[in-house]
Design an enzyme around this catalytic site. Sequence first.
Site, PDB file in Angstrom:
ATOM      1  N   LYS A  35       0.832  -1.216   0.000  1.00 32.96           N
ATOM      2  CA  LYS A  35       0.000   0.000   0.000  1.00 32.96           C
ATOM      3  C   LYS A  35       0.863   1.262   0.000  1.00 32.96           C
ATOM      4  O   LYS A  35       0.654   2.190  -0.774  1.00 32.96           O
ATOM      5  CB  LYS A  35      -0.919   0.018   1.239  1.00 32.96           C
ATOM      6  N   ARG A  95      -8.687   0.954   9.628  1.00 32.10           N
ATOM      7  CA  ARG A  95      -8.322  -0.421   9.989  1.00 32.10           C
ATOM      8  C   ARG A  95      -9.500  -1.131  10.639  1.00 32.10           C
ATOM      9  O   ARG A  95      -9.447  -2.338  10.835  1.00 32.10           O
ATOM     10  CB  ARG A  95      -7.185  -0.421  11.025  1.00 32.10           C
ATOM     11  N   ARG A 147      12.009  -5.919   4.380  1.00 22.14           N
ATOM     12  CA  ARG A 147      11.899  -4.461   4.166  1.00 22.14           C
ATOM     13  C   ARG A 147      12.973  -3.705   4.947  1.00 22.14           C
ATOM     14  O   ARG A 147      13.296  -4.041   6.080  1.00 22.14           O
ATOM     15  CB  ARG A 147      10.521  -3.986   4.611  1.00 22.14           C
ATOM     16  N   ARG A 180      12.378  -1.826  10.432  1.00 20.76           N
ATOM     17  CA  ARG A 180      11.365  -1.299  11.353  1.00 20.76           C
ATOM     18  C   ARG A 180      11.260  -2.198  12.575  1.00 20.76           C
ATOM     19  O   ARG A 180      11.372  -3.423  12.454  1.00 20.76           O
ATOM     20  CB  ARG A 180      10.010  -1.247  10.632  1.00 20.76           C
ATOM     21  N   ARG A 221       0.856  -9.125  13.614  1.00 21.30           N
ATOM     22  CA  ARG A 221       0.171  -8.075  12.836  1.00 21.30           C
ATOM     23  C   ARG A 221      -0.775  -8.689  11.810  1.00 21.30           C
ATOM     24  O   ARG A 221      -1.860  -8.161  11.569  1.00 21.30           O
ATOM     25  CB  ARG A 221       1.209  -7.188  12.118  1.00 21.30           C
TER      26      ARG A 221
HETATM   27  P1  AP5 Z   1       5.006  -1.585   1.719  1.00 25.60           P
HETATM   28  O1  AP5 Z   1       4.553  -0.785   0.551  1.00 25.60           O
HETATM   29  O2  AP5 Z   1       5.861  -0.916   2.743  1.00 25.60           O
HETATM   30  O3  AP5 Z   1       3.754  -2.335   2.386  1.00 25.60           O
HETATM   31  P2  AP5 Z   1       2.507  -1.755   3.192  1.00 25.60           P
HETATM   32  O4  AP5 Z   1       1.287  -2.429   2.660  1.00 25.60           O
HETATM   33  O5  AP5 Z   1       2.514  -0.261   3.186  1.00 25.60           O
HETATM   34  O6  AP5 Z   1       2.827  -2.386   4.596  1.00 25.60           O
HETATM   35  P3  AP5 Z   1       3.044  -1.730   6.050  1.00 25.60           P
HETATM   36  O7  AP5 Z   1       3.772  -2.746   6.869  1.00 25.60           O
HETATM   37  O8  AP5 Z   1       3.643  -0.375   5.993  1.00 25.60           O
HETATM   38  O9  AP5 Z   1       1.617  -1.666   6.489  1.00 25.60           O
HETATM   39  P4  AP5 Z   1       1.122  -1.756   7.904  1.00 25.60           P
HETATM   40  O10 AP5 Z   1      -0.258  -1.582   7.543  1.00 25.60           O
HETATM   41  O11 AP5 Z   1       1.324  -2.886   8.790  1.00 25.60           O
HETATM   42  O12 AP5 Z   1       2.008  -0.686   8.688  1.00 25.60           O
HETATM   43  P5  AP5 Z   1       1.663   0.799   9.053  1.00 25.60           P
HETATM   44  O13 AP5 Z   1       2.909   1.540   8.943  1.00 25.60           O
HETATM   45  O14 AP5 Z   1       0.446   1.251   8.317  1.00 25.60           O
HETATM   46  O15 AP5 Z   1       5.780  -2.873   1.134  1.00 25.60           O
HETATM   47  C1  AP5 Z   1       6.366  -3.842   2.004  1.00 25.60           C
HETATM   48  C2  AP5 Z   1       7.708  -4.321   1.414  1.00 25.60           C
HETATM   49  O16 AP5 Z   1       7.475  -4.956   0.160  1.00 25.60           O
HETATM   50  C3  AP5 Z   1       8.696  -3.188   1.125  1.00 25.60           C
HETATM   51  O17 AP5 Z   1      10.001  -3.643   1.398  1.00 25.60           O
HETATM   52  C4  AP5 Z   1       8.555  -2.926  -0.367  1.00 25.60           C
HETATM   53  O18 AP5 Z   1       9.754  -2.448  -0.937  1.00 25.60           O
HETATM   54  C5  AP5 Z   1       8.193  -4.314  -0.905  1.00 25.60           C
HETATM   55  N1  AP5 Z   1       7.279  -4.258  -2.053  1.00 25.60           N
HETATM   56  C6  AP5 Z   1       6.235  -3.416  -2.214  1.00 25.60           C
HETATM   57  N2  AP5 Z   1       5.593  -3.662  -3.374  1.00 25.60           N
HETATM   58  C7  AP5 Z   1       6.247  -4.719  -3.940  1.00 25.60           C
HETATM   59  C8  AP5 Z   1       6.047  -5.462  -5.154  1.00 25.60           C
HETATM   60  N3  AP5 Z   1       5.047  -5.185  -5.998  1.00 25.60           N
HETATM   61  N4  AP5 Z   1       6.889  -6.481  -5.407  1.00 25.60           N
HETATM   62  C9  AP5 Z   1       7.917  -6.802  -4.555  1.00 25.60           C
HETATM   63  N5  AP5 Z   1       8.159  -6.115  -3.391  1.00 25.60           N
HETATM   64  C10 AP5 Z   1       7.328  -5.096  -3.093  1.00 25.60           C
HETATM   65  O19 AP5 Z   1       1.225   0.637  10.575  1.00 25.60           O
HETATM   66  C11 AP5 Z   1       2.144   0.309  11.591  1.00 25.60           C
HETATM   67  C12 AP5 Z   1       1.422   0.239  12.930  1.00 25.60           C
HETATM   68  O20 AP5 Z   1       0.830   1.527  13.245  1.00 25.60           O
HETATM   69  C13 AP5 Z   1       0.237  -0.734  12.995  1.00 25.60           C
HETATM   70  O21 AP5 Z   1       0.654  -2.065  13.270  1.00 25.60           O
HETATM   71  C14 AP5 Z   1      -0.586  -0.130  14.136  1.00 25.60           C
HETATM   72  O22 AP5 Z   1       0.007  -0.415  15.374  1.00 25.60           O
HETATM   73  C15 AP5 Z   1      -0.426   1.377  13.899  1.00 25.60           C
HETATM   74  N6  AP5 Z   1      -1.494   1.910  13.031  1.00 25.60           N
HETATM   75  C16 AP5 Z   1      -1.310   2.498  11.807  1.00 25.60           C
HETATM   76  N7  AP5 Z   1      -2.485   2.900  11.304  1.00 25.60           N
HETATM   77  C17 AP5 Z   1      -3.426   2.545  12.218  1.00 25.60           C
HETATM   78  C18 AP5 Z   1      -4.858   2.680  12.252  1.00 25.60           C
HETATM   79  N8  AP5 Z   1      -5.535   3.243  11.244  1.00 25.60           N
HETATM   80  N9  AP5 Z   1      -5.506   2.195  13.341  1.00 25.60           N
HETATM   81  C19 AP5 Z   1      -4.828   1.631  14.393  1.00 25.60           C
HETATM   82  N10 AP5 Z   1      -3.481   1.478  14.415  1.00 25.60           N
HETATM   83  C20 AP5 Z   1      -2.802   1.936  13.330  1.00 25.60           C
END
Ligand code: AP5
Length: 211
Positions: A14, A89, A125, A158, A169
């Site tokens: 995403k 979420r 990552r 991270r 997660r």
């Molecule tokens: P990446 O694009 O970074 O993936 P992502 O879907 O953004 O995954 P995240 O881990 O960032 O999402 P998340 O939802 O757990 O974390 P967030 O920061 O939102 O891609 C991942 C990897 O794959 C990278 O290395 C990339 O290079 C590679 N890649 C990408 N596309 C590719 C492709 N096509 N082919 C090959 N490789 C590829 O949240 C973190 C924490 O914050 C949560 O756990 C929670 O505690 C809190 N939080 C955040 N938002 C909320 C909310 N709304 N409500 C409650 N808690 C929240």
Amino acid sequence: MDITVFLGAPGSGKGTQAKRLAQRAGFVHFSTGDMLRAAIKAGDPVGLKAKQSIDRGELVADDVMIALIEKALTPLSPKSRVILDGFPRTVAQASALDAKPSTRVAHAVYFVLNEDKLIERLTGRRICSQCGESYHVRHLRSKVEGRCERCGGDLVQRSDDSEEVVRHRLKVFVSQNTKLLEYYGAAKRLQELNADAPVETIQNSLLKILG
Ligand code: AP5
């Protein structure tokens, strides 16, 4: 406002796609994960409280997240095209957006990827400790070993990308995801996207979906 939300498991890509769409096509992009990490780095009380949940792989409380996103959206022009990555979420978060006509969600795009690939993407990552740019040890390597191509910052893992926390997660994601898909599916706003493809292929699909 024209709001699109990106749904999908941690690691489904995403953030990678949302950042590119913001650079290429002028979308305003908010990642709630990035916002929380910036708040932690700044020593902000909201961030420090959220850190415990993030490190355990749990969700941060709905009221905290809803207030954070409302504060980000309020100053935007009504003509803005916005991508929310990582929000909502939960159905409570989704309902809070729809409660105001100005922030009602137009599209929900669901990134679909199997669990083995999610784990491989997350544990491989690396992010820039300065600007947050995301890389992968195999799929998206920096051209400068161990450093960010954009700003030269150190690349780090991270704190929530260890395999143990990643698995938790994913469980938390599964526990909320069906209800969210039903929520947007019932209003015919949901579109599924195959996230198992090269970054550029997915980007082109998104450009078509979002017009
Ligand atoms: P990446 O694009 O970074 O993936 P992502 O879907 O953004 O995954 P995240 O881990 O960032 O999402 P998340 O939802 O757990 O974390 P967030 O920061 O939102 O891609 C991942 C990897 O794959 C990278 O290395 C990339 O290079 C590679 N890649 C990408 N596309 C590719 C492709 N096509 N082919 C090959 N490789 C590829 O949240 C973190 C924490 O914050 C949560 O756990 C929670 O505690 C809190 N939080 C955040 N938002 C909320 C909310 N709304 N409500 C409650 N808690 C929240």
